[in-house]
Design a protein around this motif. Sequence first.
Motif, PDB file in Angstrom:
ATOM      1  N   ARG A   1     -17.744  73.026  14.012  1.00  0.00           N
ATOM      2  CA  ARG A   1     -16.581  72.144  13.777  1.00  0.00           C
ATOM      3  C   ARG A   1     -16.916  71.421  12.482  1.00  0.00           C
ATOM      4  NH1 ARG A   1     -15.355  70.002  19.819  1.00  0.00           N
ATOM      5  NH2 ARG A   1     -15.527  72.056  20.792  1.00  0.00           N
ATOM      6  N   VAL A   2     -16.201  71.781  11.424  1.00  0.00           N
ATOM      7  CA  VAL A   2     -16.684  71.455  10.077  1.00  0.00           C
ATOM      8  C   VAL A   2     -15.876  70.330   9.433  1.00  0.00           C
ATOM      9  CG1 VAL A   2     -17.017  72.400   7.764  1.00  0.00           C
ATOM     10  CG2 VAL A   2     -17.552  73.802   9.767  1.00  0.00           C
TER      11      VAL A   2
ATOM     12  N   ALA B   1      -9.041  56.847  11.326  1.00  0.00           N
ATOM     13  CA  ALA B   1      -8.245  58.063  11.081  1.00  0.00           C
ATOM     14  C   ALA B   1      -9.166  59.248  10.791  1.00  0.00           C
ATOM     15  CB  ALA B   1      -7.295  57.834   9.901  1.00  0.00           C
ATOM     16  N   ALA B   2     -10.221  58.999  10.037  1.00  0.00           N
ATOM     17  CA  ALA B   2     -11.154  60.086   9.710  1.00  0.00           C
ATOM     18  C   ALA B   2     -11.901  60.512  10.970  1.00  0.00           C
ATOM     19  CB  ALA B   2     -12.134  59.615   8.637  1.00  0.00           C
ATOM     20  N   ARG B   3     -12.356  59.531  11.731  1.00  0.00           N
ATOM     21  CA  ARG B   3     -13.116  59.857  12.951  1.00  0.00           C
ATOM     22  C   ARG B   3     -12.247  60.636  13.936  1.00  0.00           C
ATOM     23  NH1 ARG B   3     -15.812  54.882  11.957  1.00  0.00           N
ATOM     24  NH2 ARG B   3     -14.098  53.705  12.879  1.00  0.00           N
TER      25      ARG B   3
ATOM     26  N   ARG C   1     -12.998  64.221  15.484  1.00  0.00           N
ATOM     27  CA  ARG C   1     -13.098  64.427  16.949  1.00  0.00           C
ATOM     28  C   ARG C   1     -12.111  65.488  17.426  1.00  0.00           C
ATOM     29  NH1 ARG C   1     -13.376  58.657  17.603  1.00  0.00           N
ATOM     30  NH2 ARG C   1     -15.534  58.029  17.920  1.00  0.00           N
ATOM     31  N   ASP C   2     -10.993  65.633  16.692  1.00  0.00           N
ATOM     32  CA  ASP C   2      -9.970  66.605  17.097  1.00  0.00           C
ATOM     33  C   ASP C   2     -10.344  68.049  16.760  1.00  0.00           C
ATOM     34  OD1 ASP C   2      -8.348  64.746  18.170  1.00  0.00           O
ATOM     35  OD2 ASP C   2      -6.926  64.633  16.475  1.00  0.00           O
TER      36      ASP C   2
ATOM     37  N   GLU D   1     -21.554  58.717  11.418  1.00  0.00           N
ATOM     38  CA  GLU D   1     -22.662  59.181  12.266  1.00  0.00           C
ATOM     39  C   GLU D   1     -22.249  59.410  13.727  1.00  0.00           C
ATOM     40  OE1 GLU D   1     -25.638  56.659  13.721  1.00  0.00           O
ATOM     41  OE2 GLU D   1     -26.161  58.508  14.790  1.00  0.00           O
ATOM     42  N   PRO D   2     -21.439  58.483  14.336  1.00  0.00           N
ATOM     43  CA  PRO D   2     -21.097  58.689  15.751  1.00  0.00           C
ATOM     44  C   PRO D   2     -20.292  59.959  16.025  1.00  0.00           C
ATOM     45  CG  PRO D   2     -20.523  56.456  15.011  1.00  0.00           C
ATOM     46  CD  PRO D   2     -20.901  57.222  13.799  1.00  0.00           C
TER      47      PRO D   2
END
Length: 407
Positions: free
Chosen positions: A53-54, A96-98, A102-103, A140-141
């Motif tokens: 997942r890149v 929004a980036a996280r 995650r998606d 990081e998370p």
Amino acid sequence: MIATLDDLDVEGTTVGVRVDVNSPIDDDGTLADDARLRAHVDTLSELVARGGRVAVLAHQGRPGGDEFVTLEPHADRLAELLGQPVDYVDATFTDAAREAVRDLDDGDCVVLENTRFYSEEYMEFDPGRAAKTHLVQGLEPVLDAYVNDAFAAAHRSQPSLVGLPTVLPGYAGRVMESELDVLGSIEETPEPRVYVLGGAKVPDSIDVAWSVLEKGLADHVLTAGVVGNVFLIADGVDLGDASSDFIYDQGYWDEIDRAADLLDAYGDRIALPRDVAVARDGQRHELGVNALPPGDSEAAMDIGSLTLEYYERILADAETVILNGPAGVFEDECFETGTRQLFGAATDRPMSIVGGGDTASALRQLGVEGFSHVSTGGGAALRMLTAEPLPAVTALEDAPEQPAADD
Ligand SMILES: Nc1ncnc2c1ncn2[C@@H]1O[C@H](COP(=O)(O)OP(=O)(O)OP(=O)(O)O)[C@@H](O)[C@H]1O
Ligand SMILES: O=C(O)[C@H](O)COP(=O)(O)O
């Protein structure tokens, strides 16, 4: 020892991949050249094919510059190159980036926003400090591992290059791996070794010359381009007002003293142009060093044929040739001869290595091919060619290991 993609358990792993797709941008905001994107296709397609997942991280331009734009066009072009959808999100480490990261499903790819839209990413930090930045703390998370394929930016000590591998298991991508293979073993390349230093970044080239002469890496340093002009002035040649004004305007006047010191210390191993080409009546006109200065408005724009003959004789004995920076103003067809011929002569040698973004595009434009290695890096390649460590590479060496699957 640096881990590579061979060591990474990719399937289902969310990987932050730092690439260097810093590219020339046209006035309408589109990409003028996609060479750097194409260079990363192997790494990215391998990661998606292996079920990763890149999340792609990269910078573009410098704050305040015309090329300081979003990475949306890069994402669109990557989608074409990878042959699959590539999302783009206009955020780098915020919610929004996280969420976009995650998606991701296995085999998906998203490009995050230009890292340099955040001031931290345009500063240099030691890795420990870089690990505490918002970019690293924010990402990081949602990441399991970090891949650095951005060899061309590896001389920068910025958070996405040295901070992420401090907190995440770090791996070299395929571009990074192949650049380190070739450029990291410069001391092991066969001798005699000749460095050809041209182009316009005079302070960088003088640093390289000092370093490789002092370390005994260079049997000869051939000077060309603006670098050659500075050495000629340092040697007492009157290059005329136009070239002198150019050097002064670039802020390189002090470099003349440094070049003179180098000539004092290692003059027997430094070759200077024996003639230069100027524009006269709209045509290329060559002048031997003894016939200088040229007319008031005539600048030395290329090395001439006497120099080429002289340099080709030195190159004929070289086992390894390392080139950085064009020999003249190759963008003008009157002054492309030096670059075409000098670089062409280097391709005949057993090992020929070229560094520099402008140099690589000059060679593409001139159709000069056949080098052992054309680096994706400019400043990074230069630093490696002096056998100096690169901060982002050191950070990868020190990165934590990926935990075993059942940990
Ligand atoms: N004699 C000259 N007078 C003026 N400009 C010159 C001369 N010779 C070369 N140049 C210019 O030098 C520029 C390239 O130099 P530069 O040092 O930036 O190359 P590079 O190292 O390959 O690039 P980079 O480090 O940015 O990747 C070209 O635009 C070329 O026109
Ligand atoms: O083009 C380059 O040399 C790299 O992308 C690094 O860019 P920078 O010199 O703006 O840090």
